[in-house]
Design an enzyme around this catalytic site. Structure first.
Site, PDB file in Angstrom:
ATOM      1  N   GLY A  87      -7.206  20.504  -4.718  1.00  0.00           N
ATOM      2  CA  GLY A  87      -6.014  20.560  -3.859  1.00  0.00           C
ATOM      3  C   GLY A  87      -6.016  21.807  -2.990  1.00  0.00           C
ATOM      4  CD  GLN A  88      -7.564  27.747  -3.942  1.00  0.00           C
ATOM      5  OE1 GLN A  88      -8.464  27.456  -4.744  1.00  0.00           O
ATOM      6  NE2 GLN A  88      -7.111  28.987  -3.798  1.00  0.00           N
ATOM      7  CG  HIS A 116      -1.904   0.978   1.365  1.00  0.00           C
ATOM      8  ND1 HIS A 116      -1.830   2.024   2.257  1.00  0.00           N
ATOM      9  CD2 HIS A 116      -3.050   1.132   0.694  1.00  0.00           C
ATOM     10  CE1 HIS A 116      -2.909   2.773   2.130  1.00  0.00           C
ATOM     11  NE2 HIS A 116      -3.670   2.259   1.186  1.00  0.00           N
ATOM     12  CE  LYS A 135     -21.968   9.373 -16.515  1.00  0.00           C
ATOM     13  NZ  LYS A 135     -22.368  10.771 -16.560  1.00  0.00           N
ATOM     14  CG  ASP A 144      -5.010  11.712  -4.350  1.00  0.00           C
ATOM     15  OD1 ASP A 144      -5.381  10.652  -4.871  1.00  0.00           O
ATOM     16  OD2 ASP A 144      -4.292  11.758  -3.331  1.00  0.00           O
ATOM     17  CB  ALA A 148     -11.132   6.705  -3.250  1.00  0.00           C
ATOM     18  CB  SER A 160      -6.950  -0.279  -3.038  1.00  0.00           C
ATOM     19  OG  SER A 160      -8.300  -0.056  -3.218  1.00  0.00           O
TER      20      SER A 160
HETATM   21  P1  NAI Z   1     -11.589  13.460  -1.273  1.00  0.00           P
HETATM   22  O1  NAI Z   1     -12.966  13.020  -1.654  1.00  0.00           O
HETATM   23  O2  NAI Z   1     -11.415  14.051   0.062  1.00  0.00           O
HETATM   24  O3  NAI Z   1     -11.044  14.493  -2.366  1.00  0.00           O
HETATM   25  C1  NAI Z   1     -11.042  14.157  -3.736  1.00  0.00           C
HETATM   26  C2  NAI Z   1     -10.509  15.322  -4.548  1.00  0.00           C
HETATM   27  O4  NAI Z   1     -11.472  16.387  -4.521  1.00  0.00           O
HETATM   28  C3  NAI Z   1      -9.212  15.924  -4.025  1.00  0.00           C
HETATM   29  O5  NAI Z   1      -8.363  16.197  -5.099  1.00  0.00           O
HETATM   30  C4  NAI Z   1      -9.627  17.233  -3.362  1.00  0.00           C
HETATM   31  O6  NAI Z   1      -8.609  18.217  -3.484  1.00  0.00           O
HETATM   32  C5  NAI Z   1     -10.825  17.591  -4.183  1.00  0.00           C
HETATM   33  N1  NAI Z   1     -11.762  18.420  -3.409  1.00  0.00           N
HETATM   34  C6  NAI Z   1     -12.397  18.058  -2.267  1.00  0.00           C
HETATM   35  N2  NAI Z   1     -13.150  19.080  -1.829  1.00  0.00           N
HETATM   36  C7  NAI Z   1     -12.980  20.098  -2.706  1.00  0.00           C
HETATM   37  C8  NAI Z   1     -13.473  21.420  -2.812  1.00  0.00           C
HETATM   38  N3  NAI Z   1     -14.305  21.934  -1.894  1.00  0.00           N
HETATM   39  N4  NAI Z   1     -13.096  22.174  -3.853  1.00  0.00           N
HETATM   40  C9  NAI Z   1     -12.243  21.683  -4.783  1.00  0.00           C
HETATM   41  N5  NAI Z   1     -11.725  20.448  -4.742  1.00  0.00           N
HETATM   42  C10 NAI Z   1     -12.104  19.671  -3.713  1.00  0.00           C
HETATM   43  O7  NAI Z   1     -10.559  12.247  -1.436  1.00  0.00           O
HETATM   44  P2  NAI Z   1     -10.822  10.687  -1.255  1.00  0.00           P
HETATM   45  O8  NAI Z   1     -11.476  10.151  -2.474  1.00  0.00           O
HETATM   46  O9  NAI Z   1     -11.475  10.448   0.064  1.00  0.00           O
HETATM   47  O10 NAI Z   1      -9.321  10.130  -1.199  1.00  0.00           O
HETATM   48  C11 NAI Z   1      -8.506  10.430  -0.070  1.00  0.00           C
HETATM   49  C12 NAI Z   1      -7.117   9.870  -0.243  1.00  0.00           C
HETATM   50  O11 NAI Z   1      -7.158   8.466  -0.176  1.00  0.00           O
HETATM   51  C13 NAI Z   1      -6.410  10.202  -1.553  1.00  0.00           C
HETATM   52  O12 NAI Z   1      -5.166  10.774  -1.245  1.00  0.00           O
HETATM   53  C14 NAI Z   1      -6.199   8.843  -2.229  1.00  0.00           C
HETATM   54  O13 NAI Z   1      -4.994   8.737  -2.960  1.00  0.00           O
HETATM   55  C15 NAI Z   1      -6.169   7.941  -1.033  1.00  0.00           C
HETATM   56  N6  NAI Z   1      -6.487   6.562  -1.372  1.00  0.00           N
HETATM   57  C16 NAI Z   1      -5.447   5.681  -1.462  1.00  0.00           C
HETATM   58  C17 NAI Z   1      -5.695   4.346  -1.752  1.00  0.00           C
HETATM   59  C18 NAI Z   1      -4.556   3.404  -1.876  1.00  0.00           C
HETATM   60  O14 NAI Z   1      -4.791   2.217  -2.027  1.00  0.00           O
HETATM   61  N7  NAI Z   1      -3.310   3.832  -1.874  1.00  0.00           N
HETATM   62  C19 NAI Z   1      -7.060   3.843  -1.957  1.00  0.00           C
HETATM   63  C20 NAI Z   1      -8.059   4.883  -1.894  1.00  0.00           C
HETATM   64  C21 NAI Z   1      -7.782   6.183  -1.581  1.00  0.00           C
END
Ligand code: NAI
Length: 349
Positions: free
Chosen positions: A306-307, A116, A224, A174, A176, A140
């Protein structure tokens, strides 16, 4: 408990080394974990340390992996992870991809047989910091129903993209491919609260609001998100000759075995297509345009991807990163792990 980045990193590093990781590898894993916690992505920070420590101690993460780059063409390579720490394999593979893209315009580097790797924007942002576009995706453990299905097939398969803008800013997306991370269902379980019926399904594939009945997560946007998870599994699994779909290893199945996961990095050098100055200027313009969009009711501002972490990052930088008390107690204790994760089912608490 609030801790500075440095203190948190030291605690992670100490614990991972105690579990058996080399100092070099422990420092990289700690850096990736702190990267997540410092943005408030707590699902991929401190909360994972005990699990990693248990897997390292039980040899399910190779402490002395034979990392090896196999060049397969001018722009392509396979990075053999030898089931070492995934964060380290993914970082070293990204370093190689960056070198290749700087020379040849593009790089596609697959990481084979890894563990991981955490929040994968860590790796794409490394590329963006060097004026390149970074894309990464990985497998994953299977916990997501395919659209219309009542049993899991794919993982939460994340996808990340980062590109450089002006003034050192980076656009970093970034996610999931599931509506919500599994960690959020666990959180609802621990608090005994209902979850929205759009997050997950029970054993019959029916939407559920009861977090204890969850037996699979739902992909984002129905077919999707399901299609995206499929694409990620093809590119980071099948393409690299690795187990795919529901044959991908489970996080907790057997902590003494390597996970054999795959990740794919794609790095594009904007200079191969346009002037880098113009590219960065236009990404910067995109960021400014998005920030200038009139916010909808209930929103204070439109953030570029990201912001959205900037407020929490600022708060944590000034006042320390917030870490749950139980996790802090574990981090400062002499305990390497509490044997809590081995042979657990995916959906068991
Ligand atoms: P999330 O749903 O919190 O965010 C997804 C994306 O939406 C991000 O790029 C974030 O910057 C953007 N975002 C969120 N709110 C926003 C807003 N108000 N305005 C603009 N952009 C916004 O992320 P999620 O899906 O919960 O993933 C969290 C982390 O988990 C990630 O870093 C991902 O790489 C990691 N992950 C890692 C896995 C692994 O096996 N290595 C498996 C699943 C997730």
């Amino acid at each position: 408990m609030r801790l500075s980045k440095q203190d948190l990193s030291n605690l992670f590093k100490t614990k991972l080394m105690k579990a058996g990781l080399t100092e070099e590898h422990a420092a990289i894993v700690a850096d990736v974990l702190v990267f997540a916690d410092a943005k408030g992505i707590h699902s991929h920070g401190a909360v994972r340390v005990e699990y990693y420590a248990e897997r390292i101690a039980k040899n399910g993460i190779n402490r002395n992996p034979d990392f090896r780059l196999e060049k397969t063409g001018p722009c392509t390579a396979i990075y053999h992870g030898d089931n070492g720490a995934g964060h380290v394999a993914a970082k070293y593979a990204m370093d190689e991809a960056i070198k290749i893209a700087k020379e040849n315009g593009i790089a596609v580097v697959g990481v084979r047989e890894m563990s991981h790797s955490g929040a994968i924007s860590y790796f794409t942002e490394e590329a963006a910091k060097q004026d390149l576009i970074g894309i990464s995706m990985c497998q994953s453990d299977p916990m997501v129903v395919p659209f219309g299905g009542a049993e899991p097939y794919y993982g939460t398969n994340p996808l990340a993209f980062a590109a450089p803008g002006t003034d050192g800013r980076i656009i970093s997306f970034d996610m999931a491919t599931t509506v919500q991370a599994w960690g959020k269902v666990l959180h609802a379980r621990s608090k005994n609260t209902a979850i929205p019926d759009t997050w997950a399904v029970d054993g019959n594939g029916e939407p559920t609001t009861d977090p204890s009945k969850v037996r699979a997560l739902l992909p984002i946007a129905g077919p999707k998100g399901y299609g995206l998870a499929m694409m990620i599994d093809v590119l980071s699994g099948i393409l690299l000759g690795l187990p795919f779909g529901n044959k991908v290893s489970s996080m907790y199945h057997d902590l003494s075995e390597g996970r054999n996961l795959g990740q794919l990095h794609i790095v594009i050098n904007p200079s191969a297509f346009t002037s880098i100055e113009l590219f960065k200027e236009n990404i910067g313009q995109t960021m400014d345009d998005l920030n200038a969009i009139k916010p909808a009711k209930g929103f204070d501002k439109v953030y570029y991807p990201g912001q959205n972490y900037e407020k929490i990052e600022k708060d944590y930088a000034e006042n320390g990163i917030e870490i749950v008390d139980d996790i802090y107690e574990y981090l400062v204790s002499d305990v390497v792990h509490n044997n809590a994760y081995d042979h657990q089912g995916t959906f068991v608490e």
